[in-house]
Design a protein around this motif. Sequence first.
Motif, PDB file in Angstrom:
ATOM      1  N   SER A   1      25.617  39.217  48.711  1.00  0.00           N
ATOM      2  CA  SER A   1      25.864  38.071  47.832  1.00  0.00           C
ATOM      3  C   SER A   1      27.054  38.249  46.888  1.00  0.00           C
ATOM      4  CB  SER A   1      24.596  37.741  47.023  1.00  0.00           C
ATOM      5  OG  SER A   1      24.244  38.812  46.186  1.00  0.00           O
ATOM      6  N   VAL A   2      27.969  39.177  47.202  1.00  0.00           N
ATOM      7  CA  VAL A   2      29.203  39.240  46.423  1.00  0.00           C
ATOM      8  C   VAL A   2      30.003  37.984  46.728  1.00  0.00           C
ATOM      9  CG1 VAL A   2      29.330  41.735  46.128  1.00  0.00           C
ATOM     10  CG2 VAL A   2      30.250  40.710  48.191  1.00  0.00           C
ATOM     11  N   ARG A   3      30.808  37.538  45.762  1.00  0.00           N
ATOM     12  CA  ARG A   3      31.404  36.205  45.853  1.00  0.00           C
ATOM     13  C   ARG A   3      32.910  36.220  46.096  1.00  0.00           C
ATOM     14  NH1 ARG A   3      28.146  36.075  41.157  1.00  0.00           N
ATOM     15  NH2 ARG A   3      30.023  36.339  39.943  1.00  0.00           N
ATOM     16  N   ARG A   4      33.351  35.173  46.729  1.00  0.00           N
ATOM     17  CA  ARG A   4      34.776  34.856  46.808  1.00  0.00           C
ATOM     18  C   ARG A   4      35.151  34.179  45.501  1.00  0.00           C
ATOM     19  NH1 ARG A   4      37.680  37.708  50.205  1.00  0.00           N
ATOM     20  NH2 ARG A   4      37.014  37.542  52.347  1.00  0.00           N
ATOM     21  N   GLY A   5      36.392  34.380  45.062  1.00  0.00           N
ATOM     22  CA  GLY A   5      36.847  33.794  43.803  1.00  0.00           C
ATOM     23  C   GLY A   5      37.005  32.292  43.889  1.00  0.00           C
TER      24      GLY A   5
ATOM     25  N   ASP B   1      40.500  32.720  40.435  1.00  0.00           N
ATOM     26  CA  ASP B   1      39.961  34.047  40.147  1.00  0.00           C
ATOM     27  C   ASP B   1      40.031  34.911  41.404  1.00  0.00           C
ATOM     28  OD1 ASP B   1      39.361  33.278  37.593  1.00  0.00           O
ATOM     29  OD2 ASP B   1      37.218  33.018  37.956  1.00  0.00           O
ATOM     30  N   LEU B   2      40.022  36.223  41.188  1.00  0.00           N
ATOM     31  CA  LEU B   2      39.982  37.149  42.305  1.00  0.00           C
ATOM     32  C   LEU B   2      38.615  37.107  42.970  1.00  0.00           C
ATOM     33  CD1 LEU B   2      41.593  40.272  40.609  1.00  0.00           C
ATOM     34  CD2 LEU B   2      42.658  38.792  42.314  1.00  0.00           C
ATOM     35  N   ASP B   3      38.570  37.465  44.236  1.00  0.00           N
ATOM     36  CA  ASP B   3      37.293  37.667  44.897  1.00  0.00           C
ATOM     37  C   ASP B   3      36.631  38.891  44.273  1.00  0.00           C
ATOM     38  OD1 ASP B   3      38.018  35.610  46.634  1.00  0.00           O
ATOM     39  OD2 ASP B   3      38.777  36.993  48.150  1.00  0.00           O
ATOM     40  N   GLU B   4      35.302  38.963  44.349  1.00  0.00           N
ATOM     41  CA  GLU B   4      34.610  40.146  43.849  1.00  0.00           C
ATOM     42  C   GLU B   4      34.810  41.344  44.775  1.00  0.00           C
ATOM     43  OE1 GLU B   4      30.877  38.905  41.138  1.00  0.00           O
ATOM     44  OE2 GLU B   4      30.530  38.722  43.303  1.00  0.00           O
TER      45      GLU B   4
ATOM     46  N   ASP C   1      38.429  37.569  36.882  1.00  0.00           N
ATOM     47  CA  ASP C   1      39.392  36.608  36.351  1.00  0.00           C
ATOM     48  C   ASP C   1      40.741  37.315  36.239  1.00  0.00           C
ATOM     49  OD1 ASP C   1      41.084  35.147  34.576  1.00  0.00           O
ATOM     50  OD2 ASP C   1      39.338  34.076  33.825  1.00  0.00           O
ATOM     51  N   LYS C   2      41.767  36.821  36.938  1.00  0.00           N
ATOM     52  CA  LYS C   2      43.066  37.488  36.990  1.00  0.00           C
ATOM     53  C   LYS C   2      43.701  37.675  35.613  1.00  0.00           C
ATOM     54  CE  LYS C   2      44.922  34.871  40.239  1.00  0.00           C
ATOM     55  NZ  LYS C   2      45.859  34.348  41.224  1.00  0.00           N
ATOM     56  N   GLU C   3      43.369  36.824  34.680  1.00  0.00           N
ATOM     57  CA  GLU C   3      43.965  36.902  33.350  1.00  0.00           C
ATOM     58  C   GLU C   3      43.135  37.727  32.384  1.00  0.00           C
ATOM     59  OE1 GLU C   3      47.013  35.797  32.788  1.00  0.00           O
ATOM     60  OE2 GLU C   3      47.010  35.295  34.915  1.00  0.00           O
ATOM     61  N   LYS C   4      42.029  38.265  32.832  1.00  0.00           N
ATOM     62  CA  LYS C   4      41.148  38.984  31.916  1.00  0.00           C
ATOM     63  C   LYS C   4      40.964  40.421  32.357  1.00  0.00           C
ATOM     64  CE  LYS C   4      39.021  34.927  30.144  1.00  0.00           C
ATOM     65  NZ  LYS C   4      37.847  34.247  29.741  1.00  0.00           N
TER      66      LYS C   4
ATOM     67  N   ARG D   1      37.098  49.175  39.696  1.00  0.00           N
ATOM     68  CA  ARG D   1      36.946  49.037  41.143  1.00  0.00           C
ATOM     69  C   ARG D   1      35.887  50.030  41.620  1.00  0.00           C
ATOM     70  NH1 ARG D   1      39.507  45.221  39.790  1.00  0.00           N
ATOM     71  NH2 ARG D   1      41.535  44.557  40.554  1.00  0.00           N
ATOM     72  N   ILE D   2      35.130  49.605  42.608  1.00  0.00           N
ATOM     73  CA  ILE D   2      34.185  50.487  43.291  1.00  0.00           C
ATOM     74  C   ILE D   2      34.595  50.470  44.761  1.00  0.00           C
ATOM     75  CG2 ILE D   2      31.790  50.883  43.954  1.00  0.00           C
ATOM     76  CD1 ILE D   2      32.024  51.152  40.990  1.00  0.00           C
ATOM     77  N   TYR D   3      34.998  51.612  45.280  1.00  0.00           N
ATOM     78  CA  TYR D   3      35.446  51.715  46.665  1.00  0.00           C
ATOM     79  C   TYR D   3      34.265  52.110  47.548  1.00  0.00           C
ATOM     80  CZ  TYR D   3      40.001  51.221  44.658  1.00  0.00           C
ATOM     81  OH  TYR D   3      41.076  50.724  43.972  1.00  0.00           O
ATOM     82  N   PHE D   4      34.188  51.466  48.703  1.00  0.00           N
ATOM     83  CA  PHE D   4      33.066  51.691  49.610  1.00  0.00           C
ATOM     84  C   PHE D   4      33.550  51.784  51.038  1.00  0.00           C
ATOM     85  CE2 PHE D   4      33.548  47.097  49.354  1.00  0.00           C
ATOM     86  CZ  PHE D   4      33.449  46.696  50.681  1.00  0.00           C
ATOM     87  N   GLY D   5      32.704  52.404  51.863  1.00  0.00           N
ATOM     88  CA  GLY D   5      32.938  52.459  53.293  1.00  0.00           C
ATOM     89  C   GLY D   5      31.796  51.767  54.010  1.00  0.00           C
ATOM     90  N   ALA D   6      32.113  51.174  55.143  1.00  0.00           N
ATOM     91  CA  ALA D   6      31.110  50.514  55.983  1.00  0.00           C
ATOM     92  C   ALA D   6      31.169  51.195  57.353  1.00  0.00           C
ATOM     93  CB  ALA D   6      31.413  49.027  56.085  1.00  0.00           C
TER      94      ALA D   6
END
Length: 177
Positions: free
Chosen positions: A77-81, A85-88, A108-111, A119-124
């Motif tokens: 359920s992570v969202r597109r911006g 706004d940036l995507d999550e 939010d690109k301005e915040k 950032r949280i980096y992940f592998g799939a």
Amino acid sequence: MSAEVEPSSEPTTEVENQDWIATVGHRPKPDFVPEFGAELAEITVGACTPGNASAVRVAKTIRADLVALMSRAHKGSVRRGQNGDLDEYEYPVSIDRDPIGELRHPTDKEKHIGTWQYRIYFGAPSEDTDVLVWLLPGRKQSSKYDPNWFVVQNGHIASAKDRMARWRTEWAARRFP
């Protein structure tokens, strides 16, 4: 007026994101590289000035926000911006044997939080399609404050790739007696 945003642990509506499901998949199981927990603490609470109770409260909220974002990734359920706004998340940010992705906070690109973006980096991994591997929590200064932000981000991505390769080797070793 400052573009600073306060972190928020407010609940969000959890709607399955079909784009995430199509690209990353249903991955309800977490796995972590050994360094992850200590690094998450280091970039949040550990980054505070000792004795600054207000900063510690904010840092704990940021950590809670990041953990909630990770939980939503497992649920798809992570969202597109929206509205610029940036995507999550971005997936992939790097393509190797297994692509590396990132979760973003704030979006939010301005915040930013202070001068920081997290950032949280992940592998799939293709070896275990139920698992998201949490590789590296990172923070970088916003491009508004550091024109060389990409150097830090590229370092995070390179470290995440190395950790994914190590995870894959360890995963394979656990399969043999």
